[in-house]
Design an enzyme around this catalytic site. Structure first.
Site, PDB file in Angstrom:
ATOM      1  CE1 TYR C  37      -4.383   1.225   0.903  1.00  0.00           C
ATOM      2  CE2 TYR C  37      -2.779   3.298   1.519  1.00  0.00           C
ATOM      3  CZ  TYR C  37      -4.055   3.486   1.066  1.00  0.00           C
ATOM      4  OH  TYR C  37      -5.338   3.521   0.657  1.00  0.00           O
ATOM      5  CG  HIS C 193      -9.089   6.344   4.566  1.00  0.00           C
ATOM      6  ND1 HIS C 193      -9.096   7.715   4.772  1.00  0.00           N
ATOM      7  CD2 HIS C 193      -9.306   6.007   3.457  1.00  0.00           C
ATOM      8  CE1 HIS C 193      -9.017   8.153   3.286  1.00  0.00           C
ATOM      9  NE2 HIS C 193      -9.294   6.897   2.009  1.00  0.00           N
ATOM     10  NE  ARG C 223      -4.132   6.176  -3.366  1.00  0.00           N
ATOM     11  CZ  ARG C 223      -3.901   4.690  -2.866  1.00  0.00           C
ATOM     12  NH1 ARG C 223      -5.667   5.010  -2.691  1.00  0.00           N
ATOM     13  NH2 ARG C 223      -3.600   4.075  -2.543  1.00  0.00           N
ATOM     14  CG  ASN C 225      -6.675   1.282  -3.669  1.00  0.00           C
ATOM     15  OD1 ASN C 225      -5.986  -0.286  -3.519  1.00  0.00           O
ATOM     16  ND2 ASN C 225      -7.853   1.406  -2.799  1.00  0.00           N
ATOM     17  CD  GLU C 265     -11.816   1.449  -6.137  1.00  0.00           C
ATOM     18  OE1 GLU C 265     -12.738   1.747  -5.887  1.00  0.00           O
ATOM     19  OE2 GLU C 265     -11.064   2.408  -5.250  1.00  0.00           O
ATOM     20  CE1 TYR C 316      -9.975  -1.996   4.379  1.00  0.00           C
ATOM     21  CE2 TYR C 316      -8.329  -1.607   2.757  1.00  0.00           C
ATOM     22  CZ  TYR C 316      -9.336  -1.551   3.367  1.00  0.00           C
ATOM     23  OH  TYR C 316      -9.673  -0.684   2.640  1.00  0.00           O
ATOM     24  CE  LYS C 317      -5.917  -4.699  -1.828  1.00  0.00           C
ATOM     25  NZ  LYS C 317      -6.172  -3.036  -2.449  1.00  0.00           N
TER      26      LYS C 317
END
Lengths: 201, 317, 345
Positions: C37, C193, C223, C225, C265, C316-317
């Site tokens: 990340y 977040h 950016r 993601n 994204e 998390y994903k």
């Protein structure tokens, strides 16, 4: 997740301490544990600025602190049977209050965030309210599926009052809603509910 | 920094010391709208040296066909205000940044209390346009030394009607901050711009009365103060830059051809923050951005206004 | 430019597919064989012709179908659009930015004519034409943010800057990777977040916030993601978790290629002029493993990235149930040869 990991939306509560820089003070407390928190506050000092204490006696678990409180703060105490009544009086106070009013609240998370929502309506952020969590760790739960808020969640998983889904109680907290997020626990594997344990007594 | 070229379309003498400059875009395109309280940084080439000074934008932010700034001739001008007052004429070309706002109105405020001292009135000249348009609850308290310093008073009286109060020091009037700040309804935000002593007094009074920090807003642009010369070693670029007494560290770095980040150039925004690797002296922090703890720690410096009292300073750039 | 808009679905029978051209321009996010990340922000400047970064807002062959999917999601749950009252001005900023960008960048598809404050907007692909007064809250039978949110691909959040942070005070969110706008609206940067792992420790979020607070008008940034989704589903919301969560159990080694999608994204952020708010635009691109593997480089690289992904990020994903199968499937496409740096196919 690893140790030391903290969800930053989860509120951190402190203990009530008088703010020296102030124009006036208002203290809202709920139940016997809240009454005791107010008593402790006046152990610190009696502030020089105008001060009000709104004491909602219920939910009284063990002890009614009306009498000792009325001895300690004779001219500043307003007593109510329920938190709803004390919130009505709080709003009336806010509508004519001036900047510099310091707000203190001690009670359940439900009550703390009801107070914070009321203050927000009058332009005061929750970060400027001194908050003490007392009495119970019961969580208000927002069902992300049907948008109902259920109260009194004492367990890691709780049935939604609105849609009946079994919700996993997360640490992610919304100040605007005054509730933790509840997410259907068996969405991926219907019927598979992990063991339900009391962790918010 | 995104910039564009403008042409001076009008100059007005507002008071003996204050001139208002109006700009249109050189390429004829329309100027970007902005939010009340915004400023632009004006670049000026003075005797081969590039000066960049921040000035608040005045007037209507919604669909501006012209930008307006007001410039007070500073007694000890390093060049910026003197250059604008004496050298810039109608038709002169200048380069300005896009508007940037470090002094925005809090849209959730139930009431806005604006307090201006002298030339500190300029950011309020656009804020009141936003407040009037959105029918917000506000009051403007404007103090200045004498009628000679009464910039924009008649315009403001017309626009603000009963919402403005003027305090002329030479007539014995001053703002009683304690009285003013004691009786504001809950949810009020206060905004102050003016001389340092006024800004400090207001912030301290508000704090002592229990105003939360988030309700106290101030803006002060600092001109880079001169000091003793010193050397800056840029670790990444591996060059050494001499910072003369009358030049800021940021200007010296730029003059050496190194690209450094910046925005307000007045010690307010934090964009130009640099990491200090070592120094053989002390840092002289002059900004409003770093916390007292950061200043004491000595690991960061804002080169737009701060400098060092040392022989040599090494930074990570 | 003219685009052939595809007739396809992002739910039920899932007929979504990428053309060869859409695969070629897919914003593959991995330049190296490992992923950690990071803030990875760069200026949102005009990219090469045909790239997803050519324009401020990318319109592609899925435009019409995606807008139809948005309308379906909103019809079922109006809470996917939320705006707190102080965000009215930012909404008009959003409307202006999207209308001006689309009409300048895709003049064949969109047009904007201004007569003072009286504006006429035409969206040819969706057959919309409206004349309205800019800034007048009665202009549409919905808020201006909802009006344009329905007409631009992707999700949108408006961030209010105050108290030294950014608040997510308005949003139009119909293709989110498992976060709820109805729950998160009004939250400050570190709150929304909150659930991101490992990140606060590294200070990434603090640095990103500081950077964005200084974001300049006229200098947007972007950016990439990523996450992964089963089926080409845009609405992977927590609200509808019961509808799509179970799909994670359906992955087998035989259907990885079709079912498992990489979801990228393209996030871009714009300072808005009148409100001083920031627009956070989140444009979602979906590609299944079969389509991804038409590039040998991408298949090898994604295999290595996924295999070495930190366990906290896997959890998390939401990849836990199908990561190993996907790695196994991709391993057959990876001969172990070195893959040069870069994200190109």
């Amino acid at each position: 997740m690893e140790r030391g990991y903290w969800i930053r939306s989860k509120p951190v509560y402190s203990t009530l301490v008088w703010q020296q820089q102030a124009n006036a003070h208002i203290v809202l407390v709920e139940g016997s544990a809240g009454g005791l928190a107010a008593m402790k506050l006046f152990q610190q000092m009696h502030p020089e600025h105008p001060t009000k204490v709104l004491y909602a006696r219920n939910p009284v678990v063990q002890q009614d602190l009306s009498i000792p409180l009325s001895k300690v703060v004779p001219d500043a105490l307003l007593m109510f049977e329920t938190t709803e009544e004390s919130l009505v009086a709080f709003e009336a106070h806010l509508s004519s209050a001036c900047m510099g009013l310091r707000i203190y609240v001690a009670g359940s998370e439900r009550f703390i965030w009801q107070v914070a929502q009321m203050a927000d309506k009058y332009g005061i952020d929750d970060s400027d309210i001194i908050k003490e969590l007392v009495g119970t760790l019961a969580r208000p739960i927002y069902c992300v599926h049907c948008k109902t808020i259920s109260y009194e969640a004492h367990t890691n998983i709780k049935k939604c009052d609105g849609c009946g889904k079994q919700l996993f109680v997360r640490d992610h907290f919304s100040r605007r809603l005054g509730a933790y997020m509840g997410l259907m626990v068996d969405a991926e594997d219907p019927g598979q509910i992990p063991s339900i344990e009391e962790i918010y007594p | 920094m995104s910039t564009f070229k403008v042409v001076v379309s009008n100059i007005q003498q507002i008071t003996p010391l204050i001139k208002q400059f109006s700009f249109i875009r050189e390429d004829g395109a329309s100027l970007p709208p902005f939010s009340g309280g915004s400023h632009v940084v004006v670049a000026m080439n003075i005797n081969g040296r590039l000066h960049r000074n921040p000035y608040s934008l005045m007037g209507s932010p919604q669909a501006p066909d012209t930008y307006h700034i007001a410039v007070r001739l500073q007694e000890h001008s390093r060049g910026g205000s003197a250059y604008l007052h004496h050298e810039v004429k109608v038709g002169s070309q200048l380069e300005i940044t896009y508007p940037n706002n470090l002094f925005a109105l809090d849209k959730r405020a139930r009431k806005h209390l604006l307090v201006a001292g002298g030339i500190g009135i300029t950011p309020f000249m656009s804020q009141i346009e936003d407040l009037i348009r959105t029918k917000a609850n506000y009051e403007l308290h404007y103090a200045y030394r004498s009628q000679d310093h009464a910039a924009f008073t008649s315009t403001l009286k017309e626009k603000c009607d009963e919402r403005i109060r003027v305090y002329v020091e030479s007539e014995g009037l001053s703002i009683d901050l304690k009285a003013l700040l004691s009786k504001q309804p809950l949810g009020t935000h206060v905004y102050v711009c003016g001389p340092n002593a006024m800004v400090v007094a207001l912030i301290e009074t508000a704090r002592s009365l229990g105003w939360p920090e988030n309700h106290i807003h101030s803006e002060q642009f600092l001109a880079p103060p001169s000091g003793e010369p010193f050397k800056v070693k840029l670790a990444k670029s591996n060059i050494e830059v001499h910072v003369p007494a009358e030049m800021s560290m940021l200007e010296a770095i730029e003059a050496a051809g190194v690209d450094a980040p910046y925005s307000c150039r007045g010690g307010a925004c934090g964009r130009c923050e640099l990491e200090v690797i070592r120094t053989d002296g002390v840092l002289v922090h002059q900004d409003h951005y770093l916390s007292e703890a950061d200043k004491a720690a000595g690991k960061k410096i804002m080169p737009c206004v701060s400098r060092a009292k040392c022989h040599s300073l090494e930074i990570n750039l | 430019m003219s685009l052939a808009f595809k007739k396809e679905t992002f739910r039920d029978d899932y007929t979504y597919q990428n053309s060869a051209e859409a695969i070629r321009r897919f914003p593959f996010p991995f330049a190296e064989d490992t992923y950690m990340y990071s803030v990875n922000i760069e200026p949102h400047t005009k990219g090469p012709v045909g790239a997803v970064t050519e324009f401020a807002f990318d319109i592609d062959e899925h435009y019409v179908a995606e807008c139809e999917d948005k309308a379906k999601t909103l019809a079922l749950d109006a809470g996917r659009y939320q705006a707190l009252p102080h965000m009215a001005e930012a909404q008009w900023d959003f409307l202006e930015l999207t209308m001006e960008s689309l009409s300048n960048d895709y003049p064949d598809l969109f047009s904007l004519k201004k007569d003072g404050l009286l504006w006429t907007w035409e969206n040819k692909p969706l057959g919309i034409k409206n004349t309205f007064t800019f800034g007048d809250s009665t202009s549409f039978d919905m808020d201006p943010m909802e009006y344009m949110g329905r007409q631009v691909q992707g999700d949108f959040v408006l961030l209010d800057q105050r108290n030294g942070t950014l608040y997510a005070d308005a949003g139009f969110i119909t293709s989110q990777a498992d976060w709820s706008l109805a729950f998160d609206v009004g939250m400050a940067w570190h709150e929304w977040h909150g659930p991101v792992p490992q990140v606060t420790k590294l200070g990434v979020m603090d640095r990103a916030l500081k950077f964005l607070m200084a974001l300049q008008l006229g200098a947007p940034v972007r950016r990439l993601n990523w996450t992964m989704t089963i089926n080409p589903r845009l609405d992977t919301s927590p609200e509808n978790y019961p509808l799509w969560g179970g799909d994670r159990n359906k992955v087998t080694i035989d259907n990885v290629g079709e079912l498992v999608h990489l979801r990228v994204e393209l996030q871009s952020l714009f300072r808005l002029p009148r409100s001083n708010a920031i627009l956070f635009s989140i444009r979602c691109y979906l590609i299944n493993m079969n389509e991804l593997s038409t590039s040998a480089r991408w298949a090898k690289r994604f295999h290595r990235v996924l295999k070495s992904l930190h366990p906290d990020l896997v959890e998390y994903k939401g990849l836990t149930k199908f990561k190993d199968l996907t790695v196994q499937w991709l391993s057959k496409k990876d001969d172990g040869a070195e893959v040069a740096l870069g994200t190109h196919p």
